[in-house]
Design a protein around this motif. Structure first.
Motif, short mmCIF file in Angstrom:
data_model
loop_
_atom_site.label_atom_id
_atom_site.label_comp_id
_atom_site.label_asym_id
_atom_site.label_seq_id
_atom_site.Cartn_x
_atom_site.Cartn_y
_atom_site.Cartn_z
N PRO A 168 0.80 -1.23 0.00
CA PRO A 168 0.00 0.00 0.00
C PRO A 168 0.83 1.28 0.00
N GLY A 169 1.88 1.33 0.80
CA GLY A 169 2.69 2.54 0.88
C GLY A 169 3.34 2.90 -0.45
N PRO A 170 4.14 2.03 -1.04
CA PRO A 170 4.75 2.32 -2.34
C PRO A 170 3.72 2.55 -3.46
N HIS A 171 2.58 1.84 -3.40
CA HIS A 171 1.55 2.06 -4.42
C HIS A 171 0.98 3.47 -4.30
N PHE A 172 0.77 3.94 -3.07
CA PHE A 172 0.27 5.31 -2.88
C PHE A 172 1.30 6.32 -3.38
N GLN A 173 2.56 6.08 -3.10
CA GLN A 173 3.61 7.00 -3.55
C GLN A 173 3.67 7.07 -5.08
#
Length: 382
Positions: free
Chosen positions: A342-347
């Motif tokens: 989720p974190g890298p996808h949001f970035q």
């Protein structure tokens, strides 16, 4: 500086839904009407975009010509309309309008004309027959327009290779309204509920009319490959011709994927459609600057695109770029993005939106067109 608005006449081949037609609509929506008075003349019909332009309070005229077989009577009517409208500047859109609009303008008072090139390489068949004849004719008369606008460097390189030698090249990329195109969790839930897809299901989408250049065969072949490793994945096709009644499209589907593919046909709520998908796709074999790539990015949706036109430059490091007609690479690129935590996808999603906001804002593109038209009308020096 004159106190009266500059009269602009946009001549376009037709007004069906497409990249050039949509960009014309967006420019007309954003232009300063105290400085510019705009009219639109379609060589064929009003299509789907004509009524939307009319709703802006702008004049839309049609000549009812057959784009496959332009006739001399239609050309004479075009000359008559230009004389009647007496524009300060003529902007033509798409090849047939470039040729007929330029020649007719020289017979109707010689207002300065700007062509607008919207594509790069479109496959060998595109340059044969009537279209090929028109393009070769345009190359021969390319010194006649006062300027040639292009929206992609790939488009300029192609047309130079075809013999275009204009007096002036002007780069104006496509622009996007990031207030209209934005992430929308409510739209995501609403669209997914409409098409019967769970909020947490991986959804890969492509917005493109059904046309051989758009690569629906590659998209569907890639879908079959992705389902082998992600049987929970779903796929969405949106655009004219993307319906269950399209036998040719359904024949392109590999066995076993039909239940995973939703066909929505033509839609105008593209921002909501983008909000619903996890990965957007451009599978084309030829483009210049496809609106669908910028629209998805503005909505914070990572894009997997084929390496056509300026797509690689537009996407940068905020998505994935694969070779045309390579469904295996496309499926791997989809899986790569879908596998992000989720974190890298949001970035990645935020970076895609920021890239559009910083480099392709609609307001800046409108200003570029306004500046060009002012120069051509003699209001300010080029």
């Amino acid at each position: 500086m004159t106190s009266t608005p500059i009269r602009l006449l946009h001549i376009i081949t037709g007004l069906s839904t497409g990249g050039a037609e949509t960009m014309l609509l967006k420019i007309l929506q954003g232009m300063d009407r105290t400085r510019f008075s705009s009219s639109v003349l379609s060589l064929t019909d009003e299509g789907q975009i004509g009524p939307r332009i009319s709703k802006l309070g702008l004049s839309v005229e049609t000549l009812g010509m057959d784009r496959r077989f332009p006739n001399p009577f239609g050309f004479l009517r075009l000359i008559k309309e230009i004389r009647r409208m007496r524009p300060h500047v003529v902007q033509t859109w798409l090849y047939h309008a470039d040729l007929m609009g330029c020649l007719a303008s020289r017979m109707a008072g010689r207002p300065p004309v700007a062509w607008n090139l919207r594509c790069s390489y479109m496959g060998p068949d595109y340059y044969r027959g009537v279209s090929g004849l028109v393009i070769r004719s345009l190359a021969r008369v390319s010194k006649l327009p006062a300027a040639v606008v292009y929206n992609s460097e790939a488009g300029r390189r192609l047309h130079e290779s075809l013999g275009y030698e204009p007096r002036r090249w002007v780069l104006i990329p496509n622009g996007f309204d990031t207030q209209q195109m934005h992430p929308d969790p409510d739209a995501r839930h609403r669209i997914r509920a409409e098409i019967g897809i769970a909020d947490d299901a991986p959804l890969v989408g492509m917005v493109a009319r059904f046309d051989s250049v758009k690569g629906h065969d590659t998209f569907l072949a890639a879908a079959g490959r992705l389902l082998r490793s992600r049987p929970e994945a779903k796929f969405l096709l949106v655009g004219a011709g993307c319906t269950t009644g399209n036998v040719e499209l359904r024949r392109m589907m590999p066995d076993g994927i039909q239940d995973a593919v939703t066909l929505l046909g033509e839609r105008h709520d593209i921002a909501d459609i983008n909000a619903a998908i996890d990965v957007a796709t451009c599978a084309s074999i030829g483009e210049g600057f496809p609106n669908v790539v910028g629209e998805a990015m503005a909505c914070a949706v990572p894009v997997v695109t084929t390496d056509v036109g300026d797509c690689a430059e537009i996407v940068g490091d905020t998505g994935r770029v694969v070779s045309p007609r390579d469904p295996e690479a496309m499926a791997m690129a989809w899986n790569d993005i879908l596998s992000l935590p989720p974190g890298p996808h949001f970035q990645l999603s935020a970076a895609a939106r920021a890239r559009i906001t910083e480099n392709y804002a609609l307001k800046d593109v409108v200003v570029s067109y306004e500046r060009l038209y002012g120069e051509l009308a003699g209001i300010i020096s080029p």
